[in-house]
Design a protein around this motif. Structure first.
Motif, PDB file in Angstrom:
ATOM      1  N   GLN A 262      34.243  37.342  38.807  1.00 20.68           N
ATOM      2  CA  GLN A 262      34.994  36.643  39.842  1.00 20.68           C
ATOM      3  C   GLN A 262      36.440  37.127  39.901  1.00 20.68           C
ATOM      4  O   GLN A 262      37.040  37.235  40.979  1.00 20.68           O
ATOM      5  CB  GLN A 262      34.960  35.142  39.580  1.00 20.68           C
ATOM      6  CG  GLN A 262      33.590  34.503  39.734  1.00 20.68           C
ATOM      7  CD  GLN A 262      33.621  33.008  39.452  1.00 20.68           C
ATOM      8  OE1 GLN A 262      34.681  32.456  39.126  1.00 20.68           O
ATOM      9  NE2 GLN A 262      32.475  32.351  39.576  1.00 20.68           N
TER      10      GLN A 262
ATOM     11  N   GLN B 124      36.590  40.297  41.822  1.00 14.11           N
ATOM     12  CA  GLN B 124      36.393  40.027  43.246  1.00 14.11           C
ATOM     13  C   GLN B 124      37.674  39.468  43.875  1.00 14.11           C
ATOM     14  O   GLN B 124      38.077  39.889  44.970  1.00 14.11           O
ATOM     15  CB  GLN B 124      35.238  39.049  43.440  1.00 14.11           C
ATOM     16  CG  GLN B 124      34.968  38.695  44.901  1.00 14.11           C
ATOM     17  CD  GLN B 124      33.838  37.687  45.045  1.00 14.11           C
ATOM     18  OE1 GLN B 124      33.183  37.336  44.066  1.00 14.11           O
ATOM     19  NE2 GLN B 124      33.613  37.233  46.262  1.00 14.11           N
ATOM     20  N   LEU B 125      38.323  38.521  43.189  1.00 12.36           N
ATOM     21  CA  LEU B 125      39.553  37.938  43.719  1.00 12.36           C
ATOM     22  C   LEU B 125      40.698  38.949  43.730  1.00 12.36           C
ATOM     23  O   LEU B 125      41.506  38.968  44.668  1.00 12.36           O
ATOM     24  CB  LEU B 125      39.943  36.712  42.897  1.00 12.36           C
ATOM     25  CG  LEU B 125      39.046  35.483  43.063  1.00 12.36           C
ATOM     26  CD1 LEU B 125      39.476  34.385  42.101  1.00 12.36           C
ATOM     27  CD2 LEU B 125      39.097  34.977  44.500  1.00 12.36           C
TER      28      LEU B 125
ATOM     29  N   GLN C 181      40.390  42.135  44.109  1.00 10.80           N
ATOM     30  CA  GLN C 181      40.108  43.018  45.234  1.00 10.80           C
ATOM     31  C   GLN C 181      40.488  42.353  46.556  1.00 10.80           C
ATOM     32  O   GLN C 181      41.022  42.993  47.467  1.00 10.80           O
ATOM     33  CB  GLN C 181      38.614  43.385  45.239  1.00 10.80           C
ATOM     34  CG  GLN C 181      38.186  44.288  46.383  1.00 10.80           C
ATOM     35  CD  GLN C 181      38.622  45.718  46.190  1.00 10.80           C
ATOM     36  OE1 GLN C 181      39.070  46.096  45.109  1.00 10.80           O
ATOM     37  NE2 GLN C 181      38.501  46.516  47.237  1.00 10.80           N
ATOM     38  N   GLU C 182      40.261  41.065  46.639  1.00 12.13           N
ATOM     39  CA  GLU C 182      40.531  40.339  47.881  1.00 12.13           C
ATOM     40  C   GLU C 182      42.023  40.159  48.112  1.00 12.13           C
ATOM     41  O   GLU C 182      42.516  40.346  49.239  1.00 12.13           O
ATOM     42  CB  GLU C 182      39.845  38.974  47.830  1.00 12.13           C
ATOM     43  CG  GLU C 182      40.108  38.098  49.050  1.00 12.13           C
ATOM     44  CD  GLU C 182      39.444  36.734  48.926  1.00 12.13           C
ATOM     45  OE1 GLU C 182      39.707  35.878  49.789  1.00 12.13           O
ATOM     46  OE2 GLU C 182      38.679  36.526  47.953  1.00 12.13           O
ATOM     47  N   TYR C 183      42.751  39.791  47.059  1.00 10.38           N
ATOM     48  CA  TYR C 183      44.154  39.445  47.234  1.00 10.38           C
ATOM     49  C   TYR C 183      45.094  40.639  47.185  1.00 10.38           C
ATOM     50  O   TYR C 183      46.057  40.698  47.947  1.00 10.38           O
ATOM     51  CB  TYR C 183      44.576  38.420  46.178  1.00 10.38           C
ATOM     52  CG  TYR C 183      44.094  37.019  46.487  1.00 10.38           C
ATOM     53  CD1 TYR C 183      44.738  36.239  47.441  1.00 10.38           C
ATOM     54  CD2 TYR C 183      42.992  36.475  45.841  1.00 10.38           C
ATOM     55  CE1 TYR C 183      44.307  34.960  47.734  1.00 10.38           C
ATOM     56  CE2 TYR C 183      42.541  35.192  46.126  1.00 10.38           C
ATOM     57  CZ  TYR C 183      43.207  34.443  47.081  1.00 10.38           C
ATOM     58  OH  TYR C 183      42.765  33.182  47.385  1.00 10.38           O
TER      59      TYR C 183
ATOM     60  N   ASP D 280      40.470  46.563  42.227  1.00  7.25           N
ATOM     61  CA  ASP D 280      39.337  46.098  41.430  1.00  7.25           C
ATOM     62  C   ASP D 280      39.548  46.567  39.993  1.00  7.25           C
ATOM     63  O   ASP D 280      39.368  47.745  39.679  1.00  7.25           O
ATOM     64  CB  ASP D 280      38.032  46.669  41.980  1.00  7.25           C
ATOM     65  CG  ASP D 280      36.801  46.098  41.269  1.00  7.25           C
ATOM     66  OD1 ASP D 280      36.984  45.410  40.248  1.00  7.25           O
ATOM     67  OD2 ASP D 280      35.678  46.343  41.743  1.00  7.25           O
TER      68      ASP D 280
ATOM     69  N   ARG E  50      43.392  51.013  51.700  1.00  2.69           N
ATOM     70  CA  ARG E  50      43.549  49.700  52.320  1.00  2.69           C
ATOM     71  C   ARG E  50      44.925  49.559  52.960  1.00  2.69           C
ATOM     72  O   ARG E  50      45.059  48.997  54.057  1.00  2.69           O
ATOM     73  CB  ARG E  50      43.329  48.595  51.288  1.00  2.69           C
ATOM     74  CG  ARG E  50      41.899  48.484  50.806  1.00  2.69           C
ATOM     75  CD  ARG E  50      41.692  47.287  49.913  1.00  2.69           C
ATOM     76  NE  ARG E  50      41.948  46.034  50.632  1.00  2.69           N
ATOM     77  CZ  ARG E  50      41.607  44.841  50.162  1.00  2.69           C
ATOM     78  NH1 ARG E  50      40.990  44.732  48.996  1.00  2.69           N
ATOM     79  NH2 ARG E  50      41.870  43.748  50.846  1.00  2.69           N
TER      80      ARG E  50
ATOM     81  N   ASP F  59      45.734  46.843  55.701  1.00  2.97           N
ATOM     82  CA  ASP F  59      45.289  45.715  54.889  1.00  2.97           C
ATOM     83  C   ASP F  59      46.269  45.526  53.737  1.00  2.97           C
ATOM     84  O   ASP F  59      46.286  46.326  52.790  1.00  2.97           O
ATOM     85  CB  ASP F  59      43.876  45.965  54.371  1.00  2.97           C
ATOM     86  CG  ASP F  59      43.298  44.749  53.642  1.00  2.97           C
ATOM     87  OD1 ASP F  59      44.051  43.787  53.408  1.00  2.97           O
ATOM     88  OD2 ASP F  59      42.101  44.776  53.307  1.00  2.97           O
TER      89      ASP F  59
ATOM     90  N   GLY G  76      46.393  42.848  51.805  1.00  4.29           N
ATOM     91  CA  GLY G  76      45.895  41.829  50.891  1.00  4.29           C
ATOM     92  C   GLY G  76      45.905  40.460  51.537  1.00  4.29           C
ATOM     93  O   GLY G  76      46.092  40.308  52.745  1.00  4.29           O
ATOM     94  N   GLN G  77      45.712  39.437  50.716  1.00 11.12           N
ATOM     95  CA  GLN G  77      45.672  38.065  51.210  1.00 11.12           C
ATOM     96  C   GLN G  77      46.732  37.227  50.523  1.00 11.12           C
ATOM     97  O   GLN G  77      46.907  37.288  49.303  1.00 11.12           O
ATOM     98  CB  GLN G  77      44.294  37.441  50.969  1.00 11.12           C
ATOM     99  CG  GLN G  77      44.181  36.007  51.477  1.00 11.12           C
ATOM    100  CD  GLN G  77      42.748  35.553  51.618  1.00 11.12           C
ATOM    101  OE1 GLN G  77      41.902  36.318  52.063  1.00 11.12           O
ATOM    102  NE2 GLN G  77      42.472  34.308  51.243  1.00 11.12           N
TER     103      GLN G  77
ATOM    104  N   PRO H 177      45.298  36.496  55.476  1.00 12.21           N
ATOM    105  CA  PRO H 177      45.692  37.891  55.234  1.00 12.21           C
ATOM    106  C   PRO H 177      47.191  38.077  55.432  1.00 12.21           C
ATOM    107  O   PRO H 177      47.773  37.501  56.361  1.00 12.21           O
ATOM    108  CB  PRO H 177      44.876  38.671  56.278  1.00 12.21           C
ATOM    109  CG  PRO H 177      43.685  37.815  56.536  1.00 12.21           C
ATOM    110  CD  PRO H 177      44.177  36.399  56.438  1.00 12.21           C
TER     111      PRO H 177
END
Length: 345
Positions: free
Chosen positions: A62, A65-66, A68-70, A74, A89, A94, A96-97, A104
């Motif tokens: 997890q 995954q987080l 990578q998302e934020y 990774d 990205r 992109d 991030g978040q 985003p």
């Protein structure tokens, strides 16, 4: 052609170095974004079932995954793949978040860019015009009492930091007299569109920030224009022009003004870079939601993706401003392209 290639390479290298620096900070800074995400997961503030009261343990799948998302990294991949994914990205827009806003970073920052550009463009235009005119006038009356008083006032005014001016302006004209709004960028009661109340609200909200931005560079710029004009007035070709009987207005505009204003053009584009850098303080003081405002919000909330995204946007803007200055200045003064930079500046 070598001049343009060199300047283009320098601009791309600076942007690449900045992006690489943000990757290094994101990946290796103690207490940085990855450590913050891991700590929030342990507290139960991030991840499935977030809401506080975490168990203190972190599921690495997890976490990857987080991360990578934020932040676009990774941690389970080799470092060179992390770097490649991060750069791809960013090049795709992109950023991030945002941890604080839950959106985003691009959706938070991109709508704010036009407002920061709006403030900066008006402030730079007004500042450039007024300091050129006043600086040239002071040069023509060099040694007079008006020149002494004007120069003293410019030096005194330039010594006051712009954020002090901003605080004084908002306290006096917004809090005490209520002539200007204390926050926001538009009139909430006006219908958005090309109508007088809406446009008037935009200008009213931007007035005090623009005055603060003009103040920060006006004094130094006017003094620089005065010094440039005085130097040009002492050149031999001006004496020759006067002896030939050329009209004084023609001399002032085509000889003195044209040559004295060249260095001011570079300063104007450098000021654009300063406007974006100084927007962090200014937009926070006036609660004006621009790029600098959201950067400050990210700092307060320890929202690393938002901070990094705003930092990247400001840096890229500064590099582009300097790149445009290099390219366009060479058209105004061909000596730059010939490598005679010391004489041109």
């Amino acid at each position: 052609m070598n001049y343009y290639v060199k300047r283009t390479f320098q601009a791309f290298f600076t942007v690449w170095a900045t992006l690489t620096f943000t990757f290094v900070l994101t990946r290796y800074m103690p207490g940085g974004p990855l450590d913050f995400i891991k700590a929030q997961m342990a507290l139960g503030n991030l991840g499935p079932g977030s809401g506080g009261g975490g168990s203190g343990s972190v599921d690495m799948a997890q976490f990857s995954q987080l991360a990578q998302e934020y932040v676009g990294i990774d941690p389970s991949k080799p470092i060179y793949l992390q770097y490649a994914d991060y750069m791809v990205r960013l090049l795709q827009g992109d950023l991030g978040q945002s941890i604080w806003y839950g959106e985003p970073v691009a959706q938070v920052l991109f709508p704010a860019i036009p407002w920061t550009v709006f403030l900066g463009s008006i402030a730079v235009t007004v500042s450039f015009t007024t300091r050129v005119v006043i600086g040239a006038l002071l040069a023509y009356i060099e040694g007079s009492k008006l020149d002494l008083g004007g120069t003293t006032a410019l030096i005194w005014g330039h010594s006051i930091p712009f954020y002090i001016i901003a605080i004084v302006l908002i306290y006096v004209f917004a809090y005490q007299y209520g002539w200007f709004p204390i926050s926001g960028r538009v009139n909430a009661n006006a219908t958005p569109g090309l109508n007088v109340p809406f446009i008037q609200g935009i200008l009213w909200h931007a007035a005090l920030p623009i005055v603060s931005l003009v103040w920060v560079s006006f004094g130094q710029g006017a003094l620089a224009m005065r010094a440039n004009s005085i130097q040009v007035l002492g050149e031999d070709y001006l004496r020759a022009a006067r002896l030939r009987g050329i009209d004084s207005d023609r001399i002032a505009l085509l000889y003195v003004g044209r040559n004295a204003i060249l260095p001011m053009y570079t300063q104007m584009l450098i000021q654009i870079a300063f406007v974006f850098a100084g927007s962090v303080y200014l937009e926070s003081i006036f609660a004006y939601p621009g790029v600098g405002y959201y950067l400050f919000q990210g700092i307060q909330a320890r929202d690393y993706p938002l901070m990094m995204g705003a930092f990247i946007l400001i840096t890229v803007t500064v590099v582009l401003a300097m790149y445009v200055a290099d390219l366009t200045y060479s058209f105004l003064d061909p000596r730059i392209k010939q490598g005679d930079a010391s004489e041109a500046y």
